[in-house]
Design an enzyme around this catalytic site. Structure first.
Site, PDB file in Angstrom:
ATOM      1  N   GLN A 102      16.643  -4.982  20.198  1.00  0.00           N
ATOM      2  CA  GLN A 102      16.658  -4.015  22.180  1.00  0.00           C
ATOM      3  C   GLN A 102      17.662  -3.395  21.972  1.00  0.00           C
ATOM      4  O   GLN A 102      17.948  -2.984  23.281  1.00  0.00           O
ATOM      5  CB  GLN A 102      17.016  -5.558  22.495  1.00  0.00           C
ATOM      6  CG  GLN A 102      16.394  -7.140  22.183  1.00  0.00           C
ATOM      7  CD  GLN A 102      16.955  -8.617  22.995  1.00  0.00           C
ATOM      8  OE1 GLN A 102      17.521  -8.661  23.551  1.00  0.00           O
ATOM      9  NE2 GLN A 102      17.753  -8.810  21.456  1.00  0.00           N
ATOM     10  N   VAL A 104      19.428   0.437  21.910  1.00  0.00           N
ATOM     11  CA  VAL A 104      18.742   1.374  22.136  1.00  0.00           C
ATOM     12  C   VAL A 104      19.530   2.737  21.450  1.00  0.00           C
ATOM     13  O   VAL A 104      19.111   4.162  21.769  1.00  0.00           O
ATOM     14  CB  VAL A 104      19.505   1.892  23.813  1.00  0.00           C
ATOM     15  CG1 VAL A 104      17.875   1.123  24.787  1.00  0.00           C
ATOM     16  CG2 VAL A 104      20.448   1.731  24.178  1.00  0.00           C
ATOM     17  N   HIS A 120      13.952  -1.830  24.186  1.00  0.00           N
ATOM     18  CA  HIS A 120      14.654  -1.173  25.144  1.00  0.00           C
ATOM     19  C   HIS A 120      14.757  -0.100  25.660  1.00  0.00           C
ATOM     20  O   HIS A 120      15.937   0.885  26.602  1.00  0.00           O
ATOM     21  CB  HIS A 120      15.903  -2.245  25.939  1.00  0.00           C
ATOM     22  CG  HIS A 120      15.656  -3.815  25.780  1.00  0.00           C
ATOM     23  ND1 HIS A 120      16.959  -4.544  26.126  1.00  0.00           N
ATOM     24  CD2 HIS A 120      15.096  -4.282  26.486  1.00  0.00           C
ATOM     25  CE1 HIS A 120      16.413  -5.536  26.536  1.00  0.00           C
ATOM     26  NE2 HIS A 120      14.900  -5.380  26.869  1.00  0.00           N
ATOM     27  N   CYS A 131       8.809  14.623  37.204  1.00  0.00           N
ATOM     28  CA  CYS A 131       7.654  14.829  37.248  1.00  0.00           C
ATOM     29  C   CYS A 131       6.684  14.336  35.157  1.00  0.00           C
ATOM     30  O   CYS A 131       5.510  14.498  34.688  1.00  0.00           O
ATOM     31  CB  CYS A 131       7.125  16.734  36.428  1.00  0.00           C
ATOM     32  SG  CYS A 131       8.669  17.050  35.303  1.00  0.00           S
ATOM     33  N   CYS A 149      15.039  18.612  35.803  1.00  0.00           N
ATOM     34  CA  CYS A 149      14.244  19.199  35.233  1.00  0.00           C
ATOM     35  C   CYS A 149      13.784  20.817  35.361  1.00  0.00           C
ATOM     36  O   CYS A 149      13.850  21.826  36.253  1.00  0.00           O
ATOM     37  CB  CYS A 149      13.074  18.410  35.310  1.00  0.00           C
ATOM     38  SG  CYS A 149      11.536  18.951  34.343  1.00  0.00           S
ATOM     39  N   GLY A 191      21.866 -10.939  15.700  1.00  0.00           N
ATOM     40  CA  GLY A 191      23.242 -10.267  16.662  1.00  0.00           C
ATOM     41  C   GLY A 191      22.817 -10.268  18.204  1.00  0.00           C
ATOM     42  O   GLY A 191      23.209  -9.599  18.530  1.00  0.00           O
ATOM     43  N   SER A 193      22.691 -12.481  21.979  1.00  0.00           N
ATOM     44  CA  SER A 193      22.833 -13.935  22.663  1.00  0.00           C
ATOM     45  C   SER A 193      21.739 -14.745  22.717  1.00  0.00           C
ATOM     46  O   SER A 193      21.745 -15.372  23.675  1.00  0.00           O
ATOM     47  CB  SER A 193      23.948 -13.412  24.059  1.00  0.00           C
ATOM     48  OG  SER A 193      23.153 -12.647  25.061  1.00  0.00           O
ATOM     49  N   ASN A 217      24.049 -15.476  13.814  1.00  0.00           N
ATOM     50  CA  ASN A 217      24.716 -15.074  14.689  1.00  0.00           C
ATOM     51  C   ASN A 217      26.605 -15.114  14.652  1.00  0.00           C
ATOM     52  O   ASN A 217      26.501 -16.021  13.540  1.00  0.00           O
ATOM     53  CB  ASN A 217      24.587 -15.665  15.863  1.00  0.00           C
ATOM     54  CG  ASN A 217      24.557 -14.512  17.121  1.00  0.00           C
ATOM     55  OD1 ASN A 217      26.650 -14.508  17.416  1.00  0.00           O
ATOM     56  ND2 ASN A 217      24.276 -14.633  17.886  1.00  0.00           N
ATOM     57  N   GLU A 219      28.028 -17.047  16.910  1.00  0.00           N
ATOM     58  CA  GLU A 219      28.291 -18.188  17.744  1.00  0.00           C
ATOM     59  C   GLU A 219      27.219 -18.011  18.016  1.00  0.00           C
ATOM     60  O   GLU A 219      26.210 -18.225  17.502  1.00  0.00           O
ATOM     61  CB  GLU A 219      29.296 -17.621  19.149  1.00  0.00           C
ATOM     62  CG  GLU A 219      30.350 -16.852  18.738  1.00  0.00           C
ATOM     63  CD  GLU A 219      30.532 -16.438  20.029  1.00  0.00           C
ATOM     64  OE1 GLU A 219      29.816 -16.807  21.349  1.00  0.00           O
ATOM     65  OE2 GLU A 219      31.535 -15.258  19.955  1.00  0.00           O
TER      66      GLU A 219
HETATM   67  P1  OAD Z   1      24.893  -9.570  23.557  1.00  0.00           P
HETATM   68  O1  OAD Z   1      26.280  -8.363  24.137  1.00  0.00           O
HETATM   69  O2  OAD Z   1      24.711 -10.100  25.123  1.00  0.00           O
HETATM   70  O3  OAD Z   1      24.862  -9.934  22.508  1.00  0.00           O
HETATM   71  C1  OAD Z   1      25.458  -9.597  21.296  1.00  0.00           C
HETATM   72  C2  OAD Z   1      25.038 -11.202  20.528  1.00  0.00           C
HETATM   73  O4  OAD Z   1      25.806 -11.048  19.350  1.00  0.00           O
HETATM   74  C3  OAD Z   1      26.731 -12.356  20.738  1.00  0.00           C
HETATM   75  O5  OAD Z   1      25.550 -13.346  20.173  1.00  0.00           O
HETATM   76  C4  OAD Z   1      27.299 -12.095  19.452  1.00  0.00           C
HETATM   77  O6  OAD Z   1      27.765 -13.204  18.859  1.00  0.00           O
HETATM   78  C5  OAD Z   1      27.182 -11.717  18.445  1.00  0.00           C
HETATM   79  N1  OAD Z   1      27.340 -11.249  17.460  1.00  0.00           N
HETATM   80  C6  OAD Z   1      28.546  -9.826  17.913  1.00  0.00           C
HETATM   81  N2  OAD Z   1      29.348  -9.878  16.694  1.00  0.00           N
HETATM   82  C7  OAD Z   1      28.383 -10.241  15.951  1.00  0.00           C
HETATM   83  C8  OAD Z   1      28.132  -9.281  14.204  1.00  0.00           C
HETATM   84  N3  OAD Z   1      28.701  -8.548  14.072  1.00  0.00           N
HETATM   85  N4  OAD Z   1      27.320 -10.161  13.639  1.00  0.00           N
HETATM   86  C9  OAD Z   1      26.201 -11.058  14.098  1.00  0.00           C
HETATM   87  N5  OAD Z   1      26.311 -11.046  15.257  1.00  0.00           N
HETATM   88  C10 OAD Z   1      27.469 -10.535  16.176  1.00  0.00           C
HETATM   89  O7  OAD Z   1      23.653  -8.390  23.592  1.00  0.00           O
HETATM   90  P2  OAD Z   1      22.192  -9.032  22.904  1.00  0.00           P
HETATM   91  O8  OAD Z   1      21.682 -10.016  23.005  1.00  0.00           O
HETATM   92  O9  OAD Z   1      21.564  -6.757  22.534  1.00  0.00           O
HETATM   93  O10 OAD Z   1      19.638  -4.786  28.167  1.00  0.00           O
HETATM   94  O11 OAD Z   1      21.800  -8.479  25.331  1.00  0.00           O
HETATM   95  C11 OAD Z   1      20.720  -8.303  25.469  1.00  0.00           C
HETATM   96  C12 OAD Z   1      20.754  -7.037  26.544  1.00  0.00           C
HETATM   97  O12 OAD Z   1      21.201  -7.570  27.702  1.00  0.00           O
HETATM   98  C13 OAD Z   1      20.390  -5.789  26.006  1.00  0.00           C
HETATM   99  O13 OAD Z   1      19.563  -5.119  25.231  1.00  0.00           O
HETATM  100  C14 OAD Z   1      20.843  -4.770  27.144  1.00  0.00           C
HETATM  101  C15 OAD Z   1      21.430  -5.966  27.920  1.00  0.00           C
HETATM  102  O14 OAD Z   1      21.589  -5.946  29.095  1.00  0.00           O
HETATM  103  C16 OAD Z   1      19.482  -3.447  28.443  1.00  0.00           C
HETATM  104  O15 OAD Z   1      19.696  -2.726  28.783  1.00  0.00           O
HETATM  105  C17 OAD Z   1      17.849  -3.820  29.205  1.00  0.00           C
END
Ligand code: OAD
Length: 252
Positions: A102, A104, A120, A131, A149, A191, A193, A217, A219
């Protein structure tokens, strides 16, 4: 290696043909890229509705562009970590290994993973809203605010090639992600949520289709009760420990 890898996981991995890793912002946290949620998360400081959607961009393109430029600056100065590198090693260890991310931030590619599904988008790519012409970071017109552009007289706004709230995921990437989830023998959710859909449905698809579902994770998340195994810890330690344990068992 201090992380204990349970035998039940090792047994699955030693016979696995297809391994799929689904990653979120947490895997890049140890590189210094801020996550989205949690106390230090980006969405505590910035509102998604003001930055990460098309109408926000149309209303204030310079502000949104500058926010992405600031994120690019952070990402440009960080390096992939041991978690990213362990997933590169998994491509060698298993007949088929896919990373569905997920993120970028391009860190899986920079680490050396080859089989990557970017759900994403990728912050290093951009395209013209009018365009569709694509621009990587190097061929962007230099401007203070949002660039426009320059192809064949087009002056459309250039936006980052990332999926914003309310937008569909890229179709090919989504199909690839569903395929890699539905056919996985072992599926790692790392990693994330696990709250942003449709991406968050992928671990459940994998499990329904018979994969052994492992969550890594720091948490618990809404996915934890569905996981066959929850490994609590930082991915930069847990993933290398898994790779190490598989290698040790395979060595005669
Ligand atoms: P989040 O910020 O929602 O979640 C990050 C997760 O990583 C949490 O559950 C933390 O507990 C965990 N975490 C933090 N440090 C860690 C580590 N060192 N090792 C393991 N786990 C760790 O991020 P995403 O789940 O990626 O979407 O969020 C999903 C989407 O929400 C993103 O792609 C973005 C955002 O809105 C778009 O931009 C479309």
């Amino acid at each position: 290696m201090s992380t204990h890898i349970p035998d039940v996981l090792l047994a699955r991995l030693l016979t696995a043909q297809r391994v799929t890793a689904f990653t979120g912002a947490g895997i890049s946290a140890e590189s210094g890229v801020p996550t989205f949620r949690g106390n230090e998360g980006l969405w505590k400081k910035f509102k998604p509705e003001e930055l990460a959607n098309l109408s926000a961009f149309m209303k204030n393109p310079d502000l949104v562009w500058e926010w992405y430029q600031a994120r690019r600056t952070i990402i440009g100065t960080v390096q992939p970590n041991d978690g990213h590198r362990a997933l590169v090693e998994m491509e060698v260890l298993f007949p088929s290994c896919t990373v569905i991310t997920q993120n970028v931030d391009n860190l899986h590619r920079r680490a050396g993973s080859r089989n990557i599904v970017e759900l994403h988008g990728n912050i290093e790519r951009n395209y013209c809203l009018s365009c569709g012409a694509t621009y990587d970071g190097t061929d962007l017109p230099h401007t203070a605010g949002v660039p426009r552009c320059t192809r064949s007289g087009c002056t459309g706004l250039i936006r980052p090639d990332v999926v914003w709230f309310g937008e569909m995921l890229p179709e090919d990437e989504w199909e690839g992600a569903v395929r890699a989830s539905a056919t996985a023998d072992v599926f790692f959710s790392i990693g994330t949520s696990a709250v942003v859909y449709p991406a968050a449905s992928l671990p459940l698809t994998a499990k329904q289709q018979g994969a052994f579902l492992v969550e890594i994770n720091t948490e618990r998340t809404p996915l934890t009760p569905s996981a066959d195994l929850f490994l609590q810890g930082v991915s930069g330690e847990v993933l290398p420990a898994i790779v190490h344990a598989v290698r040790e068992r395979r060595t005669p």
